[in-house]
Design a protein around this motif. Sequence first.
Motif, PDB file in Angstrom:
ATOM      1  N   MET A   1      40.255  58.863  62.486  1.00  0.00           N
ATOM      2  CA  MET A   1      39.391  59.846  63.151  1.00  0.00           C
ATOM      3  C   MET A   1      39.789  59.983  64.626  1.00  0.00           C
ATOM      4  SD  MET A   1      37.244  60.958  60.907  1.00  0.00           S
ATOM      5  CE  MET A   1      35.664  61.491  61.544  1.00  0.00           C
ATOM      6  N   LYS A   2      39.532  61.147  65.173  1.00  0.00           N
ATOM      7  CA  LYS A   2      39.871  61.386  66.581  1.00  0.00           C
ATOM      8  C   LYS A   2      38.830  62.286  67.233  1.00  0.00           C
ATOM      9  CE  LYS A   2      42.804  65.162  67.345  1.00  0.00           C
ATOM     10  NZ  LYS A   2      41.726  65.938  67.829  1.00  0.00           N
ATOM     11  N   PRO A   3      38.751  62.254  68.567  1.00  0.00           N
ATOM     12  CA  PRO A   3      37.847  63.187  69.229  1.00  0.00           C
ATOM     13  C   PRO A   3      38.375  64.618  69.092  1.00  0.00           C
ATOM     14  CG  PRO A   3      38.619  61.460  70.748  1.00  0.00           C
ATOM     15  CD  PRO A   3      39.441  61.364  69.520  1.00  0.00           C
ATOM     16  N   TYR A   4      37.483  65.589  69.285  1.00  0.00           N
ATOM     17  CA  TYR A   4      37.893  66.989  69.413  1.00  0.00           C
ATOM     18  C   TYR A   4      38.445  67.113  70.830  1.00  0.00           C
ATOM     19  CZ  TYR A   4      37.660  72.064  69.213  1.00  0.00           C
ATOM     20  OH  TYR A   4      37.985  73.396  69.213  1.00  0.00           O
ATOM     21  N   VAL A   5      39.712  67.533  70.954  1.00  0.00           N
ATOM     22  CA  VAL A   5      40.376  67.497  72.264  1.00  0.00           C
ATOM     23  C   VAL A   5      40.571  68.903  72.826  1.00  0.00           C
ATOM     24  CG1 VAL A   5      42.447  66.790  73.513  1.00  0.00           C
ATOM     25  CG2 VAL A   5      41.545  65.329  71.688  1.00  0.00           C
ATOM     26  N   ILE A   6      40.074  69.087  74.041  1.00  0.00           N
ATOM     27  CA  ILE A   6      40.224  70.363  74.743  1.00  0.00           C
ATOM     28  C   ILE A   6      41.129  70.144  75.953  1.00  0.00           C
ATOM     29  CG2 ILE A   6      39.024  72.215  75.985  1.00  0.00           C
ATOM     30  CD1 ILE A   6      36.421  71.185  74.532  1.00  0.00           C
ATOM     31  N   LEU A   7      42.276  70.807  75.940  1.00  0.00           N
ATOM     32  CA  LEU A   7      43.144  70.750  77.121  1.00  0.00           C
ATOM     33  C   LEU A   7      42.685  71.821  78.095  1.00  0.00           C
ATOM     34  CD1 LEU A   7      45.663  70.218  78.870  1.00  0.00           C
ATOM     35  CD2 LEU A   7      46.926  71.736  77.368  1.00  0.00           C
ATOM     36  N   ASN A   8      42.405  71.419  79.311  1.00  0.00           N
ATOM     37  CA  ASN A   8      42.060  72.391  80.353  1.00  0.00           C
ATOM     38  C   ASN A   8      43.017  72.230  81.531  1.00  0.00           C
ATOM     39  OD1 ASN A   8      39.846  74.356  81.431  1.00  0.00           O
ATOM     40  ND2 ASN A   8      40.442  73.028  83.126  1.00  0.00           N
ATOM     41  N   ALA A   9      43.487  73.365  82.049  1.00  0.00           N
ATOM     42  CA  ALA A   9      44.380  73.298  83.209  1.00  0.00           C
ATOM     43  C   ALA A   9      44.305  74.601  83.987  1.00  0.00           C
ATOM     44  CB  ALA A   9      45.818  73.055  82.757  1.00  0.00           C
ATOM     45  N   ALA A  10      44.766  74.515  85.236  1.00  0.00           N
ATOM     46  CA  ALA A  10      44.934  75.710  86.057  1.00  0.00           C
ATOM     47  C   ALA A  10      46.414  75.838  86.351  1.00  0.00           C
ATOM     48  CB  ALA A  10      44.152  75.565  87.358  1.00  0.00           C
ATOM     49  N   MET A  11      46.930  77.054  86.194  1.00  0.00           N
ATOM     50  CA  MET A  11      48.353  77.229  86.500  1.00  0.00           C
ATOM     51  C   MET A  11      48.590  78.541  87.242  1.00  0.00           C
ATOM     52  SD  MET A  11      50.127  78.093  82.842  1.00  0.00           S
ATOM     53  CE  MET A  11      50.108  79.751  82.192  1.00  0.00           C
ATOM     54  N   THR A  12      49.742  78.630  87.865  1.00  0.00           N
ATOM     55  CA  THR A  12      50.128  79.864  88.537  1.00  0.00           C
ATOM     56  C   THR A  12      50.692  80.833  87.487  1.00  0.00           C
ATOM     57  OG1 THR A  12      52.343  78.988  88.906  1.00  0.00           O
ATOM     58  CG2 THR A  12      50.730  78.597  90.651  1.00  0.00           C
ATOM     59  N   GLU A 164      52.076  65.590  69.187  1.00  0.00           N
ATOM     60  CA  GLU A 164      51.491  64.683  68.179  1.00  0.00           C
ATOM     61  C   GLU A 164      50.368  65.341  67.391  1.00  0.00           C
ATOM     62  OE1 GLU A 164      51.723  60.945  67.992  1.00  0.00           O
ATOM     63  OE2 GLU A 164      52.807  60.457  69.817  1.00  0.00           O
ATOM     64  N   GLY A 165      50.090  66.617  67.680  1.00  0.00           N
ATOM     65  CA  GLY A 165      49.040  67.330  66.935  1.00  0.00           C
ATOM     66  C   GLY A 165      47.645  66.877  67.303  1.00  0.00           C
ATOM     67  N   LEU A 166      47.454  66.452  68.559  1.00  0.00           N
ATOM     68  CA  LEU A 166      46.167  65.878  68.943  1.00  0.00           C
ATOM     69  C   LEU A 166      45.275  66.822  69.748  1.00  0.00           C
ATOM     70  CD1 LEU A 166      47.499  62.303  69.844  1.00  0.00           C
ATOM     71  CD2 LEU A 166      46.212  62.972  67.808  1.00  0.00           C
ATOM     72  N   ILE A 167      45.778  68.019  70.058  1.00  0.00           N
ATOM     73  CA  ILE A 167      44.976  68.978  70.840  1.00  0.00           C
ATOM     74  C   ILE A 167      44.378  70.023  69.896  1.00  0.00           C
ATOM     75  CG2 ILE A 167      45.047  70.739  72.659  1.00  0.00           C
ATOM     76  CD1 ILE A 167      47.225  69.136  74.032  1.00  0.00           C
ATOM     77  N   ASP A 168      43.088  70.312  70.082  1.00  0.00           N
ATOM     78  CA  ASP A 168      42.398  71.283  69.228  1.00  0.00           C
ATOM     79  C   ASP A 168      42.193  72.621  69.920  1.00  0.00           C
ATOM     80  OD1 ASP A 168      41.527  69.517  66.844  1.00  0.00           O
ATOM     81  OD2 ASP A 168      41.016  68.346  68.618  1.00  0.00           O
ATOM     82  N   GLU A 169      42.092  72.597  71.223  1.00  0.00           N
ATOM     83  CA  GLU A 169      41.741  73.812  71.951  1.00  0.00           C
ATOM     84  C   GLU A 169      42.415  73.795  73.319  1.00  0.00           C
ATOM     85  OE1 GLU A 169      37.422  74.293  71.423  1.00  0.00           O
ATOM     86  OE2 GLU A 169      37.485  75.615  73.158  1.00  0.00           O
ATOM     87  N   ILE A 170      42.787  74.977  73.814  1.00  0.00           N
ATOM     88  CA  ILE A 170      43.414  75.061  75.141  1.00  0.00           C
ATOM     89  C   ILE A 170      42.664  76.090  75.967  1.00  0.00           C
ATOM     90  CG2 ILE A 170      45.536  75.657  76.391  1.00  0.00           C
ATOM     91  CD1 ILE A 170      47.133  74.791  73.932  1.00  0.00           C
ATOM     92  N   LYS A 171      42.292  75.708  77.176  1.00  0.00           N
ATOM     93  CA  LYS A 171      41.649  76.635  78.111  1.00  0.00           C
ATOM     94  C   LYS A 171      42.464  76.622  79.400  1.00  0.00           C
ATOM     95  CE  LYS A 171      36.955  75.580  76.457  1.00  0.00           C
ATOM     96  NZ  LYS A 171      36.467  76.813  75.856  1.00  0.00           N
ATOM     97  N   ILE A 172      42.971  77.787  79.773  1.00  0.00           N
ATOM     98  CA  ILE A 172      43.855  77.870  80.939  1.00  0.00           C
ATOM     99  C   ILE A 172      43.313  78.885  81.936  1.00  0.00           C
ATOM    100  CG2 ILE A 172      46.196  78.484  81.713  1.00  0.00           C
ATOM    101  CD1 ILE A 172      46.050  76.005  79.946  1.00  0.00           C
TER     102      ILE A 172
END
Length: 224
Positions: A1-12, A164-172
Amino acid sequence: MKPYVILNAAMTLDGKIATKTGSSEISGEEDLERVHKLRKEVDGIMVGINTVIADNPRLTVHKIPSKKEDNPIRVVVDSKARIPLNSRILNDDDAKTIIAISNSAKNEDKSVENCKHLEKVANLFYSGDEQVDLKDLMNYLYENGIETLMLEGGSTLNFSMIKEGLIDEIKIAIAPMIVGGKSAKTLFDGDGFDYMGEAIKIDFESSYCLGKNLILEYKVNSNK
Ligand SMILES: NC(=O)c1ccc[n+]([C@@H]2O[C@H](COP(=O)([O-])OP(=O)(O)OC[C@H]3O[C@@H](n4cnc5c(N)ncnc54)[C@H](OP(=O)(O)O)[C@@H]3O)[C@@H](O)[C@H]2O)c1
């Protein structure tokens, strides 16, 4: 089992999350409020060791009204236990901190010495040989109550996590800025893939403007 992972970042606009010198103030106050609302919603927040060294972040909810209980558990991925002992996250009592360290650190005098100090101010989790085993870490975090985890960089850890397939969502947040620089960190660095056919497929969910920034949200295809 794993947490639901949300990648958040700010980019140019040119995909950089920091300049070549490591300067990373990108998105501004409105976006930081969005980020801190997200931090308030999740159980944990994770960064790579280079981000701690470069930015010395607090990783707490402090840009919006909040209570200490709103702070997520902080997780640092740090194979060799390099985290400076004067880092802000080790010297406040705002939230619990977990340092994920690889087993090879147990054979290095400097790391062993650092761990002796670290275990007084953080929870240490050992996993993996040379580098932290991220799947193992996700399982450990889930078993310790972290059901939702925000990943806040940097680019090396972002790439390992997505590979590794561990990210579920991306917010940029894309800021209308261009900094260039071939050594400036991009959203995902790491080793990269050789062929477009190997690319991780993501699904567009939504977009909106927040002040001068464009926010893009994606779901990551389930290729686990
Ligand atoms: N704009 C933004 O949203 C944003 C957000 C965060 C960070 N940043 C910027 O990103 C930069 C740092 O990024 P970075 O790529 O240099 O470093 P990073 O991703 O923060 O940290 C990477 C390090 O984590 C450790 N690690 C341990 N196990 C790992 C694993 N399985 N996979 C990947 N890494 C593992 C490695 O060091 P060891 O081998 O020593 O453990 C690795 O070098 C900073 O300049 C920071 O300002 C920007």
